[in-house]
Design an enzyme around this catalytic site. Structure first.
Site, short mmCIF file in Angstrom:
data_model
loop_
_atom_site.label_atom_id
_atom_site.label_comp_id
_atom_site.label_asym_id
_atom_site.label_seq_id
_atom_site.Cartn_x
_atom_site.Cartn_y
_atom_site.Cartn_z
N ARG A 1 0.82 -1.23 0.00
CA ARG A 1 0.00 0.00 0.00
C ARG A 1 0.85 1.28 0.00
NH1 ARG A 1 -4.09 0.75 4.23
NH2 ARG A 1 -3.47 -1.05 5.43
N GLY B 1 2.17 -15.70 7.57
CA GLY B 1 1.55 -15.23 8.80
C GLY B 1 2.58 -14.92 9.88
N GLY C 1 8.17 -4.22 12.65
CA GLY C 1 9.02 -3.17 12.05
C GLY C 1 8.24 -1.96 11.59
#
Ligand code: UD1
Ligand code: MG
Length: 449
Positions: free
Chosen positions: A18, A79, A103
């Site tokens: 994104r 995951g 992070g």
């Protein structure tokens, strides 16, 4: 608090799609350095015995940024539970406490991590301590299911019942786990759930099934902001800036309009510094005590010593050193140059690759011509020299102590100490010329045109 060894696992394998960027998400900067380094700094404050960062394929830049921490590559993103399992090789024999961080959640505070470790080391000996929070909009976060006996489970939103979705207490993702139990619990995580992923959050229910207790501590929404988009990056930057502004003011600097002053992560301001509105500090700036910085300045990799006065509209580029009590005024650019004590460069000037001796005065519009298109050369201006306005100092060139350069000079040769150098065409005067010129022009002009 009982002392125990500490290992930290940072999950950073996410692609950050994104962000729409070629840069791995955690490398996007906040206050001038990659967000993951902010997190690594907070982590190193805990003095961990081992740090392992889980990265995705092709994230060599992240590995470089987090060194000397170890990195392991998670080739398939299956995951958070799967991601933590990648660190097993590095921590197989580790029996202390293990902290798992994200992070892309770089704003977490030292205080919160201390509270989590204190809880983990508590006499109740919880196998897993989860950092919960109550966001204004709980959205699709995992929910903490708490009973009388403490934390019972974390349910992911996709797997949650309608009742569970009503729970306001959310999972931040940050966990502190007993290293002695981590791997035997984690290897039992399956992907039998709504997302088909290995959920790290299943550790809680697995530990409970073994008869262990689990607990949680509460964090603030602000420190748990996750960065998944450029909009969230800007929100994180705003938080970092606000922390840096507060730290500067708590350290004894006056910021007249804090919201308009932008800091880098490593900006250092002394006591009794005054910063007027609209000033940008890039990385590597050190400011001494008593410095006044007027509005609209831009600084990077430079030093301003005690009681100097800079701006408005000054630009200090890498290697600029403004000495004590020196003055730098409006529309002055300085690069890789030293202004010694009390030197003045007050207006419309470029100083590059130079030394300006103590007490020297550089007049308006002076340019050090440091670049010939191939090489950079040095200009050396002695103590108490006076450079008249609109002079070009063609480097390499030296102006002696106390020398005067006449205004408008183009100086190409050394000027001795105490000398006057004037290097411009001599003024001439033709008396009456202007009057005769006008008369002639008027006579030539056709009437009516
Ligand atoms: C996770 C939690 C959820 C919590 C939320 C908080 C799980 C199952 N769920 O959900 O309860 O409310 O975070 O933001 O843990 N990562 C990897 N490798 C992977 C998957 C993830 O390194 O295979 C890293 C990501 O880069 C990111 C972090 O783990 O830094 C979280 O991953 P993400 O996919 O955002 O988890 P959520 O589904 O949001
Ligand atoms: Mg997420």
């Amino acid at each position: 608090m009982a002392t125990s060894q500490l290992a930290v696992i940072v999950l950073a394998a996410g692609m950050g799609t994104r962000m729409k960027s070629d840069l791995p998400k955690v490398m996007h900067p906040l206050a001038g350095r990659p967000m993951v380094q902010h997190l690594m700094d907070t982590v190193s404050g805990l003095e961990p015995d081992k740090v392992v960062v889980v990265v995705g394929p092709g994230m060599e830049r992240v590995a470089e940024a987090v060194a000397p921490a170890r990195t392991v590559v998670q080739t398939e993103r299956l995951g958070t539970g799967h991601a933590v399992m990648q660190a097993r090789g590095e921590l197989a024999d580790f029996t202390g406490d293990v902290l798992v961080l994200y992070g892309d959640t770089p704003l977490i505070t030292r205080d919160t991590l201390d509270r989590m470790l204190a809880e983990r080391r508590d006499a109740k000996d919880p196998a897993v301590v989860v950092l919960g929070f109550k966001p204004a909009d709980p959205g699709h976060y995992g929910r903490l299911v708490v009973g009388a006996e403490g934390l019972k489970a974390i349910v992911e939103w996709k797997d949650a019942s309608q009742d569970q979705r009503e729970i306001p207490l959310c999972n931040s993702g940050v966990l502190a786990i007993d290293g002695k139990r981590l791997w035997t619990l984690a290897e039992r995580i399956t992907s039998d759930n709504a997302k088909g992923e290995y959920y790290l959050t299943d550790l809680v229910a697995l530990a409970r099934a073994d008869g262990a207790t689990c607990s949680f501590v509460l964090g603030e929404e602000e420190e748990l902001l996750g960065v998944n988009s450029r909009v969230e990056l800007a929100a994180a930057e705003a938080i970092v800036q606000s922390r840096l502004r507060n730290a500067a003011m708590e350290g004894g600097a006056t910021l007249i309009d804090p919201a308009t002053v932008w800091f880098a992560w490593d900006t250092r301001l002394g006591r009794d510094v005054v910063v007027w509105p609209h000033v940008v500090f890039g990385p590597g700036v050190q400011v001494g005590d008593g410095v006044i910085i007027k509005g609209f300045c831009h600084f990077e990799q430079c030093r301003i010593d005690d009681d100097a006065d800079v701006g408005p509209y000054a630009r200090l580029r890498p290697g600029a050193q403004v000495g004590p009590k020196a003055h730098v005024g409006n529309f002055v650019e300085i690069k890789k140059a030293v202004l010694e004590e009390g030197a003045k460069v007050n207006h419309l000037t470029y100083i590059g690759d130079a030394r300006i001796g103590a007490g020297a005065n550089v007049g308006a519009g002076t340019i050090t011509c440091n670049y010939d298109g191939f090489n950079k050369s040095f200009t050396d201006i002695g103590a108490n020299a006076f450079i008249g306005s609109n002079s070009s100092l063609v480097a390499p060139v030296k102006i002696g102590d106390g020398a005067i350069v006449g205004a408008g000079s183009v100086v190409t040769r050394e000027v001795g100490p105490g000398a006057l150098a004037v290097a411009r065409s001599t003024q001439m005067e033709l008396s009456g010329w202007a009057d005769r010129f006008r008369e002639k022009k008027r006579a030539e002009k056709t009437p009516g045109k």
